[in-house]
Scaffold this motif. Structure first.
Motif, mmCIF file in Angstrom:
data_model
loop_
_atom_site.group_PDB
_atom_site.id
_atom_site.type_symbol
_atom_site.label_atom_id
_atom_site.label_comp_id
_atom_site.label_asym_id
_atom_site.label_seq_id
_atom_site.Cartn_x
_atom_site.Cartn_y
_atom_site.Cartn_z
ATOM 1 N N GLU A 126 0.819 -1.211 0.000
ATOM 2 C CA GLU A 126 0.000 0.000 0.000
ATOM 3 C C GLU A 126 0.851 1.258 0.000
ATOM 4 O OE1 GLU A 126 -3.660 -2.037 2.566
ATOM 5 O OE2 GLU A 126 -2.165 -0.766 3.535
ATOM 6 N N ALA A 127 2.003 1.206 0.670
ATOM 7 C CA ALA A 127 2.883 2.372 0.767
ATOM 8 C C ALA A 127 3.434 2.775 -0.594
ATOM 9 C CB ALA A 127 4.018 2.095 1.742
ATOM 10 N N ARG A 128 3.346 1.888 -1.582
ATOM 11 C CA ARG A 128 3.842 2.208 -2.924
ATOM 12 C C ARG A 128 3.037 3.328 -3.580
ATOM 13 N NH1 ARG A 128 3.844 -1.726 -7.045
ATOM 14 N NH2 ARG A 128 5.271 -0.237 -8.028
ATOM 15 N N ARG A 129 1.867 3.645 -3.032
ATOM 16 C CA ARG A 129 1.071 4.749 -3.569
ATOM 17 C C ARG A 129 1.819 6.075 -3.479
ATOM 18 N NH1 ARG A 129 -2.219 7.682 -0.359
ATOM 19 N NH2 ARG A 129 -4.041 7.377 -1.689
ATOM 20 N N HIS A 130 2.855 6.123 -2.625
ATOM 21 C CA HIS A 130 3.638 7.347 -2.474
ATOM 22 C C HIS A 130 4.866 7.394 -3.387
ATOM 23 C CE1 HIS A 130 1.183 8.740 0.802
ATOM 24 N NE2 HIS A 130 1.335 7.599 1.443
ATOM 25 N N GLU A 131 4.958 6.450 -4.313
ATOM 26 C CA GLU A 131 6.061 6.492 -5.276
ATOM 27 C C GLU A 131 5.849 7.576 -6.328
ATOM 28 O OE1 GLU A 131 6.676 2.645 -6.968
ATOM 29 O OE2 GLU A 131 7.013 1.671 -5.021
ATOM 30 N N VAL A 132 4.641 8.103 -6.410
ATOM 31 C CA VAL A 132 4.333 9.169 -7.362
ATOM 32 C C VAL A 132 3.704 10.335 -6.605
ATOM 33 C CG1 VAL A 132 3.985 7.559 -9.268
ATOM 34 C CG2 VAL A 132 2.036 8.225 -7.849
ATOM 35 N N ALA A 133 3.616 11.476 -7.256
ATOM 36 C CA ALA A 133 2.970 12.634 -6.634
ATOM 37 C C ALA A 133 1.486 12.370 -6.467
ATOM 38 C CB ALA A 133 3.191 13.873 -7.494
ATOM 39 N N PRO A 134 0.901 12.841 -5.378
ATOM 40 C CA PRO A 134 -0.548 12.677 -5.205
ATOM 41 C C PRO A 134 -1.303 13.512 -6.228
ATOM 42 C CG PRO A 134 0.330 14.160 -3.538
ATOM 43 C CD PRO A 134 1.515 13.605 -4.274
ATOM 44 N N GLY A 135 -2.577 13.157 -6.449
ATOM 45 C CA GLY A 135 -3.334 13.833 -7.482
ATOM 46 C C GLY A 135 -4.649 14.420 -7.020
ATOM 47 N N LEU A 136 -5.144 15.363 -7.809
ATOM 48 C CA LEU A 136 -6.496 15.892 -7.595
ATOM 49 C C LEU A 136 -7.522 14.801 -7.823
ATOM 50 C CD1 LEU A 136 -6.632 19.418 -9.300
ATOM 51 C CD2 LEU A 136 -7.054 18.889 -6.902
ATOM 52 N N THR A 137 -7.254 13.953 -8.787
ATOM 53 C CA THR A 137 -8.105 12.817 -9.084
ATOM 54 C C THR A 137 -7.211 11.629 -9.390
ATOM 55 O OG1 THR A 137 -9.950 12.017 -10.449
ATOM 56 C CG2 THR A 137 -8.239 13.306 -11.574
ATOM 57 N N GLY A 138 -7.812 10.462 -9.469
ATOM 58 C CA GLY A 138 -7.000 9.283 -9.705
ATOM 59 C C GLY A 138 -7.848 8.104 -10.144
ATOM 60 N N LEU A 139 -7.200 6.974 -10.318
ATOM 61 C CA LEU A 139 -7.895 5.772 -10.775
ATOM 62 C C LEU A 139 -8.964 5.347 -9.778
ATOM 63 C CD1 LEU A 139 -7.940 3.720 -13.073
ATOM 64 C CD2 LEU A 139 -6.231 2.371 -11.820
ATOM 65 N N ALA A 140 -8.686 5.480 -8.487
ATOM 66 C CA ALA A 140 -9.679 5.116 -7.472
ATOM 67 C C ALA A 140 -10.887 6.041 -7.528
ATOM 68 C CB ALA A 140 -9.047 5.147 -6.082
ATOM 69 N N GLN A 141 -10.647 7.335 -7.791
ATOM 70 C CA GLN A 141 -11.742 8.301 -7.810
ATOM 71 C C GLN A 141 -12.711 8.043 -8.959
ATOM 72 O OE1 GLN A 141 -8.581 9.216 -6.653
ATOM 73 N NE2 GLN A 141 -9.741 9.066 -4.746
ATOM 74 N N VAL A 142 -12.209 7.585 -10.103
ATOM 75 C CA VAL A 142 -13.106 7.333 -11.235
ATOM 76 C C VAL A 142 -13.621 5.897 -11.239
ATOM 77 C CG1 VAL A 142 -12.003 9.103 -12.645
ATOM 78 C CG2 VAL A 142 -11.190 6.744 -12.811
#
Length: 205
Positions: A126-142
């Motif tokens: 789960e911590a791998r989600r921080h390998e990239v910059a956070p976003g306004l939207t994302g795959l989970a949001q859509v």
């Protein structure tokens, strides 16, 4: 900076800068409405983990009253006003966050920045989600927004990290516009927003 990161940054600026400028009149109206409904300050500022877990200050329009146990304002359900619910449903509360994108602290697309106190609770995967910059939207949001469980969200966040590309970002941005219009998945079942993340039960060795 790699070519893919440079292209992603170029897309962020090409969209965020004009959108920030074009929405300034809307933001002024929203700010006045927030001040009338919730008082000042009109912006909510909070430290959130960025890329590699490094904190930055994210800003949004306020949608909740301040915590006040004497008035029973202790959780999201009691603190969220009808206007605040509408503000979240319309995603207008996110407009000031465009400044975080312009500053390079966030991207248009990426895993949503959660709370700093969640950092030690993630499994290694789960911590791998921080390998990239956070976003306004994302795959989970859509894919369901707050109607998804934490584990489903994190799985989609990591899937985005593995599959990320400019084409995927463009597809997510188009899907986000559709999701905002339909206003689906704004809250989890039985919750005003999302339940607190208490950690993953099944830890990886």
């Amino acid at each position: 900076m790699t070519a893919s990161l440079a292209a992603k940054r170029a897309l962020d600026l090409a969209v965020a800068v004009p959108l920030l400028l074009l929405t300034l009149p809307v933001q002024a109206v929203v700010a006045a409405a927030v001040a009338a409904d919730l008082g000042r300050p009109v912006l909510f500022a909070q430290a959130r983990p960025g890329r590699d877990g490094i904190p930055f200050t994210m800003r949004k329009f306020r949608s909740m009253r301040d915590v006040d146990p004497s008035r029973g304002l202790v959780d999201d359900a009691s603190r969220l006003t009808p206007f605040g619910r509408w503000l979240r449903a319309s995603s207008l509360d996110e407009l000031p966050t465009l400044w975080n994108v312009v500053r390079g602290e966030m991207s248009l697309v990426g895993p949503r920045p959660l709370l700093v106190q969640y950092l030690p609770l993630y499994s290694p995967a789960e911590a791998r989600r921080h390998e990239v910059a956070p976003g306004l939207t994302g795959l989970a949001q859509v894919s369901g927004r707050n109607a998804l469980s934490w584990q489903e969200k994190f799985a989609l966040d990591v899937e985005y990290v593995d599959r990320r590309s400019l084409l995927l970002d463009l597809r997510i941005l188009v899907a986000t516009a559709r999701a905002v219009l339909l206003r689906k998945g704004i809250s989890a079942d039985g919750e005003a927003t999302m339940p607190v993340f208490a950690g993953t039960t099944a830890r990886e060795p």
